[in-house]
Design an enzyme around this catalytic site. Structure first.
Site, PDB file in Angstrom:
ATOM      1  N   ASN A  11       0.854  -1.186   0.000  1.00 11.22           N
ATOM      2  CA  ASN A  11       0.000   0.000   0.000  1.00 11.22           C
ATOM      3  C   ASN A  11       0.891   1.238   0.000  1.00 11.22           C
ATOM      4  O   ASN A  11       1.430   1.614   1.036  1.00 11.22           O
ATOM      5  CB  ASN A  11      -0.908   0.001   1.238  1.00 11.22           C
ATOM      6  CG  ASN A  11      -1.757   1.259   1.302  1.00 11.22           C
ATOM      7  OD1 ASN A  11      -1.912   1.954   0.296  1.00 11.22           O
ATOM      8  ND2 ASN A  11      -2.306   1.554   2.469  1.00 11.22           N
ATOM      9  N   TRP A  12       0.995   1.855  -1.163  1.00 13.81           N
ATOM     10  CA  TRP A  12       1.891   3.021  -1.285  1.00 13.81           C
ATOM     11  C   TRP A  12       1.232   4.311  -0.819  1.00 13.81           C
ATOM     12  O   TRP A  12       1.867   5.350  -0.800  1.00 13.81           O
ATOM     13  CB  TRP A  12       2.366   3.164  -2.733  1.00 13.81           C
ATOM     14  CG  TRP A  12       3.378   2.131  -3.135  1.00 13.81           C
ATOM     15  CD1 TRP A  12       3.943   1.168  -2.343  1.00 13.81           C
ATOM     16  CD2 TRP A  12       3.965   1.963  -4.435  1.00 13.81           C
ATOM     17  NE1 TRP A  12       4.846   0.426  -3.057  1.00 13.81           N
ATOM     18  CE2 TRP A  12       4.876   0.892  -4.349  1.00 13.81           C
ATOM     19  CE3 TRP A  12       3.809   2.615  -5.652  1.00 13.81           C
ATOM     20  CZ2 TRP A  12       5.632   0.451  -5.438  1.00 13.81           C
ATOM     21  CZ3 TRP A  12       4.551   2.184  -6.746  1.00 13.81           C
ATOM     22  CH2 TRP A  12       5.451   1.118  -6.639  1.00 13.81           C
ATOM     23  N   LYS A  13      -0.064   4.270  -0.529  1.00  6.06           N
ATOM     24  CA  LYS A  13      -0.781   5.486  -0.126  1.00  6.06           C
ATOM     25  C   LYS A  13      -0.516   6.588  -1.173  1.00  6.06           C
ATOM     26  O   LYS A  13      -0.442   6.297  -2.359  1.00  6.06           O
ATOM     27  CB  LYS A  13      -0.354   5.908   1.280  1.00  6.06           C
ATOM     28  CG  LYS A  13      -0.301   4.723   2.249  1.00  6.06           C
ATOM     29  CD  LYS A  13      -0.125   5.107   3.658  1.00  6.06           C
ATOM     30  CE  LYS A  13       0.002   3.854   4.499  1.00  6.06           C
ATOM     31  NZ  LYS A  13      -0.203   4.077   5.900  1.00  6.06           N
ATOM     32  N   HIS A  96      -9.580   1.230   4.136  1.00  2.00           N
ATOM     33  CA  HIS A  96      -8.351   1.480   4.905  1.00  2.00           C
ATOM     34  C   HIS A  96      -8.678   2.497   6.009  1.00  2.00           C
ATOM     35  O   HIS A  96      -9.485   3.404   5.811  1.00  2.00           O
ATOM     36  CB  HIS A  96      -7.254   2.013   3.982  1.00  2.00           C
ATOM     37  CG  HIS A  96      -5.918   2.059   4.654  1.00  2.00           C
ATOM     38  ND1 HIS A  96      -5.559   3.075   5.504  1.00  2.00           N
ATOM     39  CD2 HIS A  96      -4.877   1.191   4.632  1.00  2.00           C
ATOM     40  CE1 HIS A  96      -4.336   2.837   5.968  1.00  2.00           C
ATOM     41  NE2 HIS A  96      -3.898   1.687   5.458  1.00  2.00           N
ATOM     42  N   GLU A  98      -7.193   4.996   7.044  1.00  2.00           N
ATOM     43  CA  GLU A  98      -6.992   6.407   6.678  1.00  2.00           C
ATOM     44  C   GLU A  98      -8.189   6.928   5.895  1.00  2.00           C
ATOM     45  O   GLU A  98      -8.562   8.100   6.012  1.00  2.00           O
ATOM     46  CB  GLU A  98      -5.684   6.565   5.881  1.00  2.00           C
ATOM     47  CG  GLU A  98      -4.474   6.415   6.795  1.00  2.00           C
ATOM     48  CD  GLU A  98      -3.227   5.891   6.108  1.00  2.00           C
ATOM     49  OE1 GLU A  98      -3.166   5.899   4.871  1.00  2.00           O
ATOM     50  OE2 GLU A  98      -2.316   5.457   6.841  1.00  2.00           O
ATOM     51  N   GLU A 168      -5.819  -4.664  10.436  1.00  2.00           N
ATOM     52  CA  GLU A 168      -4.842  -3.592  10.618  1.00  2.00           C
ATOM     53  C   GLU A 168      -5.174  -2.793  11.876  1.00  2.00           C
ATOM     54  O   GLU A 168      -5.972  -1.834  11.818  1.00  2.00           O
ATOM     55  CB  GLU A 168      -4.871  -2.654   9.406  1.00  2.00           C
ATOM     56  CG  GLU A 168      -4.468  -3.315   8.113  1.00  2.00           C
ATOM     57  CD  GLU A 168      -3.735  -2.326   7.207  1.00  2.00           C
ATOM     58  OE1 GLU A 168      -2.598  -2.615   6.851  1.00  2.00           O
ATOM     59  OE2 GLU A 168      -4.296  -1.262   6.904  1.00  2.00           O
ATOM     60  N   GLY A 174       1.999   2.663  10.650  1.00  2.00           N
ATOM     61  CA  GLY A 174       2.950   3.768  10.510  1.00  2.00           C
ATOM     62  C   GLY A 174       3.586   4.218  11.804  1.00  2.00           C
ATOM     63  O   GLY A 174       4.187   5.290  11.866  1.00  2.00           O
ATOM     64  N   SER A 213       3.070  -1.781  10.472  1.00  2.00           N
ATOM     65  CA  SER A 213       4.515  -1.759  10.752  1.00  2.00           C
ATOM     66  C   SER A 213       5.191  -3.101  10.491  1.00  2.00           C
ATOM     67  O   SER A 213       6.067  -3.518  11.264  1.00  2.00           O
ATOM     68  CB  SER A 213       4.770  -1.270  12.182  1.00  2.00           C
ATOM     69  OG  SER A 213       4.312   0.059  12.333  1.00  2.00           O
ATOM     70  N   GLY A 234       2.738  -0.968   4.393  1.00  2.00           N
ATOM     71  CA  GLY A 234       2.771   0.444   4.010  1.00  2.00           C
ATOM     72  C   GLY A 234       4.206   0.905   3.829  1.00  2.00           C
ATOM     73  O   GLY A 234       4.835   0.649   2.793  1.00  2.00           O
ATOM     74  N   GLY A 235       4.751   1.555   4.833  1.00  2.00           N
ATOM     75  CA  GLY A 235       6.066   2.198   4.737  1.00  2.00           C
ATOM     76  C   GLY A 235       7.152   1.317   4.137  1.00  2.00           C
ATOM     77  O   GLY A 235       7.893   1.757   3.246  1.00  2.00           O
TER      78      GLY A 235
HETATM   79  C1  PEP Z   1      -0.940   0.450   5.939  1.00  2.00           C
HETATM   80  O1  PEP Z   1      -1.028   1.637   5.706  1.00  2.00           O
HETATM   81  O2  PEP Z   1      -1.800  -0.318   5.495  1.00  2.00           O
HETATM   82  C2  PEP Z   1       0.173  -0.033   6.730  1.00  2.00           C
HETATM   83  C3  PEP Z   1       0.126  -1.248   7.182  1.00  2.00           C
HETATM   84  O3  PEP Z   1       1.207   0.858   6.949  1.00  2.00           O
HETATM   85  P1  PEP Z   1       2.597   0.558   7.695  1.00  2.00           P
HETATM   86  O4  PEP Z   1       3.133  -0.751   7.184  1.00  2.00           O
HETATM   87  O5  PEP Z   1       3.483   1.709   7.349  1.00  2.00           O
HETATM   88  O6  PEP Z   1       2.302   0.491   9.164  1.00  2.00           O
END
Ligand code: PEP
Length: 255
Positions: A11-13, A96, A98, A168, A174, A213, A234-235
């Site tokens: 997930n690059w957001k 998601h 967000e 999640e 994040g 994370s 994500g990150g």
């Molecule tokens: C996400 O945004 O779905 C996510 C899991 O982010 P991160 O891995 O950065 O916590």
């Protein structure tokens, strides 16, 4: 993890231009991912077409990060499932946290989006999870129950197994605070139990990911849990080498 193929979704957001997307894929595809895992990249809308072109004839799929529940209409700024399918998109992240938090994504809308995605031929990746205060006040089970019941309420039993669910916990997204393998397993087993209550066949088939994370050094332990079928990342998915290392989690499993 019984017969379910692990899935890793990046997930690059709102990260990466088209040029950056192509550069990432050049690096990522130069070292083909684990053939026994499914991998999907979820870039911003504008990079979907170029990513699809770059991933053609590779095992890597491409998914969007959102879509509207209607196939067309007066919804300025929105994109529909048939439009994504026409482009060659394989799936779509829905719900998601967000989007729930910043764009008022509601369970009512998700109850329409998930079947709309399935009907159009997209693999939905439905995100659910509790925030920190809900976990601290023992509301996790209630939150997950409400979200799963509402968001999947319009999905017929014979299609439930085609939905991917991502657990999640919001406090882990994040933040660098990963859920422990036990916490991930407990929540994901609970979600599988909710699916089981509707269809035993779907419960055995549905892939339930952990997200929050995930990094190369914690992926193996999380994904080795019996009910955890992969990760939404994500990150760490923004870096081709880090994401490739997560996808190759089997190499890090302690022997
Ligand atoms: C996400 O945004 O779905 C996510 C899991 O982010 P991160 O891995 O950065 O916590």
């Amino acid at each position: 993890m019984p017969d379910r193929t692990p899935l890793f979704a990046a997930n690059w957001k709102m990260h990466k231009t088209v040029e950056e997307t192509e550069s990432f894929l050049g690096d990522f595809l130069s070292n083909p991912p684990d053939p026994v895992a499914d991998v999907v990249i979820c870039p911003p809308y504008l990079s979907l077409g170029p990513a699809i072109a770059r991933c053609a004839d590779t095992p890597v799929g491409v998914a969007a990060q959102n879509m509207h529940e209607e196939p067309e209409g007066a919804f300025t700024g929105e994109v529909s499932a048939p439009m994504l399918v026409e482009l060659g998109v394989d799936g779509v992240i829905l719900g998601h946290s967000e989007r729930r938090q910043y764009f008022n994504e509601s369970d009512e809308a998700l109850a329409r989006k998930v079947p709309a995605a399935l009907l159009a031929g997209l693999e939905p990746i439905l995100c659910v999870g509790e925030n920190e205060s809900q976990r601290d006040s023992d509301e996790t089970v209630g939150v997950l129950t409400r979200q799963i019941e509402a968001d999947l309420s319009e999905v017929p039993e014979d299609r439930l197994g085609d939905v991917v669910i991502a657990y999640e916990p919001i406090w882990a997204i994040g933040t660098g605070r990963t859920a422990s393998p036990d916490q991930a397993q407990e929540a994901i087993a609970l979600i599988r139990g909710m699916i089981e209550a509707r269809s035993g066949e779907a419960a055995g088939r549905v892939r339930i990911l952990y997200g929050g994370s995930v990094k190369p050094d914690n992926a193996a332990e999380l994904i080795s849990q019996p009910d955890v079928d992969g990760a939404l990342v994500g990150g760490a998915s923004l870096d081709a080498e880090e994401f490739a290392s997560i996808v190759r989690f089997r190499e890090h499993v302690a022997r």
